[in-house]
Design a protein around this motif. Structure first.
Motif, mmCIF file in Angstrom:
data_model
loop_
_atom_site.group_PDB
_atom_site.id
_atom_site.type_symbol
_atom_site.label_atom_id
_atom_site.label_comp_id
_atom_site.label_asym_id
_atom_site.label_seq_id
_atom_site.Cartn_x
_atom_site.Cartn_y
_atom_site.Cartn_z
ATOM 1 N N LEU A 15 0.830 -1.202 0.000
ATOM 2 C CA LEU A 15 0.000 0.000 0.000
ATOM 3 C C LEU A 15 0.867 1.255 0.000
ATOM 4 O O LEU A 15 0.543 2.241 -0.670
ATOM 5 C CB LEU A 15 -0.920 0.003 1.222
ATOM 6 C CG LEU A 15 -2.037 -1.038 1.235
ATOM 7 C CD1 LEU A 15 -2.811 -0.960 2.541
ATOM 8 C CD2 LEU A 15 -2.983 -0.855 0.051
ATOM 9 N N ALA A 16 1.964 1.205 0.745
ATOM 10 C CA ALA A 16 2.860 2.358 0.794
ATOM 11 C C ALA A 16 3.379 2.697 -0.598
ATOM 12 O O ALA A 16 3.464 3.876 -0.984
ATOM 13 C CB ALA A 16 4.025 2.075 1.744
ATOM 14 N N ALA A 17 3.727 1.673 -1.350
ATOM 15 C CA ALA A 17 4.252 1.890 -2.704
ATOM 16 C C ALA A 17 3.183 2.491 -3.612
ATOM 17 O O ALA A 17 3.474 3.365 -4.446
ATOM 18 C CB ALA A 17 4.764 0.577 -3.282
ATOM 19 N N GLU A 18 1.938 2.047 -3.449
ATOM 20 C CA GLU A 18 0.861 2.551 -4.305
ATOM 21 C C GLU A 18 0.478 3.993 -3.972
ATOM 22 O O GLU A 18 0.102 4.765 -4.848
ATOM 23 C CB GLU A 18 -0.375 1.666 -4.180
ATOM 24 C CG GLU A 18 -0.241 0.312 -4.849
ATOM 25 C CD GLU A 18 -1.584 -0.399 -4.978
ATOM 26 O OE1 GLU A 18 -2.622 0.297 -5.030
ATOM 27 O OE2 GLU A 18 -1.587 -1.638 -5.031
ATOM 28 N N TRP A 19 0.558 4.339 -2.686
ATOM 29 C CA TRP A 19 0.011 5.620 -2.244
ATOM 30 C C TRP A 19 1.068 6.681 -1.935
ATOM 31 O O TRP A 19 0.725 7.812 -1.585
ATOM 32 C CB TRP A 19 -0.858 5.396 -1.004
ATOM 33 C CG TRP A 19 -2.071 4.559 -1.269
ATOM 34 C CD1 TRP A 19 -2.578 4.222 -2.488
ATOM 35 C CD2 TRP A 19 -2.941 3.963 -0.302
ATOM 36 N NE1 TRP A 19 -3.714 3.448 -2.345
ATOM 37 C CE2 TRP A 19 -3.962 3.264 -1.009
ATOM 38 C CE3 TRP A 19 -2.971 3.927 1.084
ATOM 39 C CZ2 TRP A 19 -4.974 2.561 -0.385
ATOM 40 C CZ3 TRP A 19 -3.980 3.228 1.729
ATOM 41 C CH2 TRP A 19 -4.983 2.551 1.008
ATOM 42 N N ALA A 20 2.335 6.329 -2.071
ATOM 43 C CA ALA A 20 3.407 7.250 -1.669
ATOM 44 C C ALA A 20 3.340 8.591 -2.393
ATOM 45 O O ALA A 20 3.571 9.648 -1.797
ATOM 46 C CB ALA A 20 4.771 6.598 -1.890
ATOM 47 N N VAL A 63 -0.174 9.760 1.104
ATOM 48 C CA VAL A 63 -0.551 8.878 2.213
ATOM 49 C C VAL A 63 0.604 7.942 2.540
ATOM 50 O O VAL A 63 1.058 7.181 1.680
ATOM 51 C CB VAL A 63 -1.820 8.065 1.879
ATOM 52 C CG1 VAL A 63 -2.166 7.122 3.036
ATOM 53 C CG2 VAL A 63 -2.982 9.019 1.591
ATOM 54 N N ARG A 64 1.064 8.006 3.781
ATOM 55 C CA ARG A 64 2.134 7.118 4.247
ATOM 56 C C ARG A 64 1.530 5.908 4.957
ATOM 57 O O ARG A 64 0.531 6.037 5.674
ATOM 58 C CB ARG A 64 3.062 7.856 5.211
ATOM 59 C CG ARG A 64 3.776 9.032 4.584
ATOM 60 C CD ARG A 64 4.808 9.655 5.529
ATOM 61 N NE ARG A 64 4.224 10.169 6.763
ATOM 62 C CZ ARG A 64 4.453 9.671 7.970
ATOM 63 N NH1 ARG A 64 5.237 8.617 8.137
ATOM 64 N NH2 ARG A 64 3.881 10.223 9.039
ATOM 65 N N GLY A 118 6.209 2.478 4.110
ATOM 66 C CA GLY A 118 6.511 1.105 3.735
ATOM 67 C C GLY A 118 7.424 0.390 4.715
ATOM 68 O O GLY A 118 7.937 -0.695 4.423
ATOM 69 N N THR A 119 7.608 0.947 5.896
ATOM 70 C CA THR A 119 8.520 0.395 6.891
ATOM 71 C C THR A 119 7.754 -0.319 7.996
ATOM 72 O O THR A 119 6.748 0.183 8.480
ATOM 73 C CB THR A 119 9.374 1.514 7.517
ATOM 74 O OG1 THR A 119 10.162 2.130 6.507
ATOM 75 C CG2 THR A 119 10.281 0.960 8.608
ATOM 76 N N THR A 120 8.255 -1.460 8.400
ATOM 77 C CA THR A 120 7.748 -2.122 9.597
ATOM 78 C C THR A 120 8.827 -2.024 10.668
ATOM 79 O O THR A 120 9.930 -2.559 10.506
ATOM 80 C CB THR A 120 7.400 -3.596 9.344
ATOM 81 O OG1 THR A 120 6.332 -3.667 8.385
ATOM 82 C CG2 THR A 120 6.949 -4.276 10.634
ATOM 83 N N VAL A 121 8.524 -1.308 11.732
ATOM 84 C CA VAL A 121 9.478 -1.085 12.812
ATOM 85 C C VAL A 121 9.350 -2.208 13.843
ATOM 86 O O VAL A 121 8.273 -2.429 14.392
ATOM 87 C CB VAL A 121 9.231 0.278 13.492
ATOM 88 C CG1 VAL A 121 10.195 0.484 14.660
ATOM 89 C CG2 VAL A 121 9.364 1.404 12.483
ATOM 90 N N LYS A 122 10.446 -2.897 14.088
ATOM 91 C CA LYS A 122 10.450 -3.944 15.103
ATOM 92 C C LYS A 122 10.646 -3.311 16.480
ATOM 93 O O LYS A 122 11.673 -2.674 16.737
ATOM 94 C CB LYS A 122 11.573 -4.939 14.844
ATOM 95 C CG LYS A 122 11.462 -5.687 13.530
ATOM 96 C CD LYS A 122 12.677 -6.584 13.339
ATOM 97 C CE LYS A 122 12.682 -7.245 11.975
ATOM 98 N NZ LYS A 122 13.912 -8.040 11.755
ATOM 99 N N ALA A 123 9.671 -3.487 17.344
ATOM 100 C CA ALA A 123 9.774 -3.053 18.733
ATOM 101 C C ALA A 123 9.692 -4.322 19.565
ATOM 102 O O ALA A 123 8.660 -4.655 20.147
ATOM 103 C CB ALA A 123 8.665 -2.082 19.080
#
Length: 257
Positions: A176-181, A185-186, A245-250
């Motif tokens: 989705l991030a790639a489509e909407w960047a 929309v982030r 488009g980032t997934t942050v590992k917490a």
């Protein structure tokens, strides 16, 4: 200049599963930053208890009862909230369920479909519906709640259905991030470790399970809801304006080993 980027005054933030746990902590974080918070939960009691918890802290919040697996209802809710406030700036797609302890070969269709309907389909329905409102405005930030289970295979509990649903959320986020960047929309995600909440209490039937979790975690502890909410706040506000488009590992270092 820099601290101002963390402020969210005048913004409207929708949080699914916002009545308790990580969702409620996210509501508090965004409300403290100045956002108008809209709590969404599937049970009226949970939605209203979350609303009251914020009121006790001095924050006003709206509350809506919504089942995120009902795509039509999600679409109607997005339209109604956008019409009421004139904007939707942030979506935190947090609603999810934890199911564990069933081997893959013994997993009935009903279990697989239930977990994926909430954890994956529900996230997409919300991203699609609220994302449409953001795309119309040419601005917005979506934060999906994934899991470190989307990267690793948990032990000792067996939960292929859960792990797969969270891995799907991570790639959905990237797609989705790639489509909407280029349309303002982030879309980002957070992948938490085990968090002390009602959800992990349900999963952790065997007291020995926690010992294994902590042994496998470099920090040697589980997380707290507010620690995930802090990351969500960062991804939702302008401080992370270059991130999508980032997934942050917490995850307290869990995926390091």
């Amino acid at each position: 200049m820099f601290l101002e980027k963390f402020r969210m005054d005048g913004q409207v933030a929708v949080i699914t599963g916002g009545g308790r746990g990580i969702g409620l902590a996210c509501c508090e974080a965004l409300a403290e930053a100045g956002a108008q918070v809209v709590i969404i939960d599937r049970e009226q009691a949970l939605a209203h208890s979350g609303q009251q918890a914020l009121a006790d802290l001095g924050y006003e919040a709206d509350a809506h009862v919504l089942d995120v697996t009902d795509s039509g209802a999600v679409e109607r809710a997005a339209v109604a909230i956008a019409e009421k406030y004139g904007r939707i700036d942030v979506l935190v797609a947090n609603a999810g369920i934890a199911r564990s302890g069933t081997a893959a070969e013994d997993t009935p269709d009903e279990l697989w479909l239930n977990v994926n309907d909430v954890n994956y389909n529900g996230v997409f329905w919300c991203n699609r519906a609220f994302g449409r409102q953001m795309l119309k405005a040419g601005r917005g930030a979506i934060v999906n709640i994934g899991s470190m289970s989307g990267y690793i295979v948990n032990r000792p509990q067996m939960q292929t259905y859960y792990n797969a649903s969270k891995a799907a959320v991570h790639h959905l986020t990237t797609s989705l991030a790639a489509e909407w960047a280029d349309r303002g929309v982030r879309v980002n995600a957070v992948a938490p470790t085990y968090i002390e909440s009602e959800m992990t209490k349900v999963v952790n039937i065997d007291p020995g399970v926690t010992d294994i979790w902590l042994r496998d975690t470099p920090m040697g502890r589980v997380g707290q809801p507010h620690e995930i909410a802090s990351v969500v706040h960062f991804l939702a506000c302008d401080a992370s304006s270059l991130m999508t488009g980032t997934t942050v590992k917490a995850d307290a270092g869990f995926t390091c080993w």
